[in-house]
Design an enzyme around this catalytic site. Structure first.
Site: not given
Length: 325
Positions: A196, A255, A300
């Site tokens: 991320s 995601e 995610h």
């Protein structure tokens, strides 16, 4: 390195000459900058992990330090194999979001690496009992243009961004030397993993300081940050021809299942195709082996754990992912 089988000859020709910036149309907005699971539990204290409970195959030591401005406090956990090092030394892998990374590992994973070629794990965490320090990581992992003011998150004014170059300097000047002190380290096999905002940091460091590490693992990178700045850096990037290294870009194919203010409204296939194209451009550079891997069925948050296991499997030669993962 060959292209994934779903890229035909026409797409090969298109990708070979395409710039990263030219591919921005595939990504109209933003996507998650914190793991989905973190929205519920990043303020919850972590239970004791492998560094606290101990391991039969790894020893642990902890270093604490503060940022030069005193605003952020780090807990660097170094996991050192008990197994004798290879002749060239251990390969070290630096793990961003170190608290969360260590929480994702257990004794079974450490034993699997011990049975192969165990690396030194250097978890770059914050001195908190939480999984994430969201304010500190947003500052440390996000870049800004030179002479640009710090970037403020409109939704969370307490979260500033733009300190990635400061953190790179801290890594290079202080953290790496302290973490590797007195250890037999193979300085030609340094690796870094991030997810991320951490994945964004990995790409920014690769594109601006390519000699800092040899192997780069970027999972679910937050490409949209600061007007897709990192893709502009990618257009200027050249890998040093006197070095050999690798880069693995990863992202889940689920995601965007959770919609809301962090969703970009695009499709996972569009975003993943762009990362695949970026990896292909990097793979075309002499001395750099790059590829993109889709994390099937991963959202995610789940991509954090899966990508970490893939990176550690790649470095150690072990199999950390089973049929139940």
């Amino acid at each position: 390195m060959t292209l994934p089988p779903d890229l035909d000859d026409t797409r090969r020709r298109l990708l070979k000459g395409a710039s990263a910036t030219a591919l921005l149309a595939l990504l109209p907005g933003a996507f998650w900058s914190l793991p989905a699971s973190a929205s519920d539990d990043f303020n919850q204290p972590l239970p004791p992990g492998i560094a606290e409970t101990g391991s039969s195959v790894y020893d642990f030591r902890i270093h604490r330090l503060a940022s030069p401005d005193g605003a952020r406090h780090y807990r660097i956990t170094v996991a050192i194999p008990k197994k004798a090092p290879p002749e060239a030394g251990y390969a070290p892998i630096y793990l961003l979001d170190g608290n969360a990374a260590l929480a994702a590992l257990n004794e079974q994973h450490l034993k699997a690496m011990d049975a192969a070629t165990p690396p030194v794990l250097i978890a770059l965490g914050y001195d908190t009992d939480r999984r994430f320090d969201v304010e500190a990581r947003q500052w440390d992992y996000t870049p800004r243009h030179p002479k640009q003011d710090p970037i403020v998150d409109d939704r969370h004014p307490e979260r500033r961004g733009g300190g990635a170059d400061d953190f790179i300097k801290l890594l290079d000047d202080t953290i790496m030397a302290e973490a590797e002190r007195d250890l037999p380290i193979n300085t030609s096999e340094r690796a870094i993993w991030g997810h991320s905002f951490g994945g964004l940091f990995v790409l920014h460091a690769l594109f601006t300081h390519p000699s800092l590490f040899d192997h780069w693992y970027a999972a679910s990178p937050t490409l949209h940050w600061n007007g897709y700045q990192v893709l502009q850096e990618a257009d200027r990037f050249r890998w040093p021809e006197d070095r050999h290294g690798s880069a693995l870009l990863m992202r889940g194919d689920a995601e965007l299942e959770r919609r809301g203010p962090y969703s970009n409204g695009g499709s996972d296939s569009q975003i993943n195709n762009q990362l695949r194209a970026l990896a292909q451009r990097m793979d075309d550079m002499p001395g750099l082996d790059a590829r993109f891997e889709v994390l099937e069925g991963m959202g995610h948050g789940a991509a954090l754990v899966r990508s970490l296991k893939l990176a550690l499997s790649d470095i150690s030669g072990a199999t950390l992912i089973t049929g139940s993962d």
